[in-house]
Design an enzyme around this catalytic site. Structure first.
Site, PDB file in Angstrom:
ATOM      1  N   CYS A  75      50.517 -50.429 -16.805  1.00 21.82           N
ATOM      2  CA  CYS A  75      49.923 -51.049 -15.618  1.00 21.82           C
ATOM      3  C   CYS A  75      50.748 -50.638 -14.409  1.00 21.82           C
ATOM      4  CB  CYS A  75      49.954 -52.566 -15.793  1.00 21.82           C
ATOM      5  SG  CYS A  75      49.443 -53.473 -14.321  1.00 21.82           S
ATOM      6  N   CYS A 190      45.760 -46.684 -11.222  1.00 20.63           N
ATOM      7  CA  CYS A 190      45.525 -47.936 -11.946  1.00 20.63           C
ATOM      8  C   CYS A 190      44.996 -47.503 -13.300  1.00 20.63           C
ATOM      9  CB  CYS A 190      44.499 -48.800 -11.218  1.00 20.63           C
ATOM     10  SG  CYS A 190      43.903 -50.185 -12.209  1.00 20.63           S
TER      11      CYS A 190
HETATM   12  N1  DGL Z   1      45.586 -51.817 -14.898  1.00 23.59           N
HETATM   13  C1  DGL Z   1      46.348 -52.262 -13.814  1.00 23.59           C
HETATM   14  C2  DGL Z   1      47.077 -51.155 -13.092  1.00 23.59           C
HETATM   15  O1  DGL Z   1      47.334 -50.114 -13.648  1.00 23.59           O
HETATM   16  C3  DGL Z   1      45.905 -53.329 -12.877  1.00 23.59           C
HETATM   17  C4  DGL Z   1      44.560 -53.919 -12.828  1.00 23.59           C
HETATM   18  C5  DGL Z   1      44.627 -55.315 -12.212  1.00 23.59           C
HETATM   19  O2  DGL Z   1      44.998 -56.220 -12.953  1.00 23.59           O
HETATM   20  O3  DGL Z   1      44.373 -55.477 -11.004  1.00 23.59           O
HETATM   21  O4  DGL Z   1      47.429 -51.296 -11.953  1.00 23.59           O
END
Ligand code: DGL
Length: 273
Positions: A75, A190
């Protein structure tokens, strides 16, 4: 060591599956636990101190309960703020993070116009600004903080579909034109976004390179595992691959089917505190 290494892959939701899929290719014989903090989703709109506190607390419980050998913070939104605290708190545990792939984008662009598509949190982080200053000072960089894309990717995985017009509106600001130059590389900052990359390609006003760091993250995880566990070694016992959701909610049937394509089985989650 005779037992397989155990890897914990962590994200706010299902985006980390894009990283998980690449690691599994290199390390099919490891045990995996995927934790989706769906109770905290979306991370993109959290304030920094609160998010650090939440991830640290969750990690404490996960480490105590599952004793992973390595943790992948799949993330960007969390990695760009919480990695230093995690490494300080658990110095013996390797943490692999996910940060915006600005360096490869700056190396690959020909027009010198790149965009970084991330959550509102990620694009405003000092970490991201520093990467731009360090690796992309020669480029014109457009930062696009999308409030809705991670949620659209979640809906897509839940079998609810995502409308073209909604996706198109979120990626639109990434496409810039200046005189005879235009954006030719977009960083998927993301981990949720590669889940929709086929739609991005279809809806893009012109072709660009979409830069997904997942294969590079997987190589880094594999390299660190190699130092501790040696090369991937087939196991006699079947390896375990489970997914937990911090909300405790049972995933709906279309999501169960999507998870099965990743060879992941749902397991109930019982918070420790
Ligand atoms: N998958 C996450 C990232 O790489 C974030 C998505 C979220 O929770 O806003 O930033």
């Amino acid at each position: 060591m005779t037992r397989p290494p155990k890897l914990l892959v962590f994200d706010s939701g299902l985006g980390g599956l894009t990283v998980f899929a690449e690691i599994v290719k290199l390390r099919p014989s490891a045990d995996y636990l995927y934790c989706a903090d769906d109770a905290g989703f979306p991370y993109g709109s959290w304030q920094e101190p609160e998010l650090v506190e939440r991830v640290m607390k969750l990690m404490e419980g996960l480490i105590a309960d599952h004793a992973p050998d390595m943790i992948i913070i799949a993330c960007n939104t969390a990695s760009t703020i919480v990695l230093p605290d995690l490494r300080l708190h658990w110095p013996a545990l390797p943490f692999v993070g996910t940060v915006p792939a600005i360096k490869p984008a700056a190396e690959r662009t020909k027009s010198k116009m790149i965009s970084v598509l991330g959550t509102p949190g990620t694009v405003t982080r000092d970490y991201t600004q520093n990467l731009i200053a360090q690796f992309a000072a020669h480029c014109s960089v457009t930062l696009v903080g999308s409030k809705r894309l991670a949620g659209l990717a979640e809906s897509y995985m839940h079998g609810e579909g995502a409308r073209d017009a909604d996706i198109g509106a979120e990626i639109g600001p990434c496409f810039r034109q200046e005189d005879d130059r235009r954006t030719d590389a977009i960083v998927l900052a993301c981990t949720h976004y590669p889940l929709l990359v086929d739609e991005f390609k279809r809806l893009a006003p012109w072709p660009v390179e979409w830069i997904d760091p997942a294969p590079a993250i997987a190589r880094r995880a594999d390299q660190l595992l190699g130092e501790r566990f040696g090369a991937d070694a087939p196991q006699r016992q079947p390896v375990s691959r489970s997914i937990i959701f911090t909300s405790g909610a049972r995933p709906p049937a279309p999501l169960v089917a999507a998870l099965a394509r990743y060879d992941l089985m749902w397991a109930a989650f019982a918070p420790t505190a």
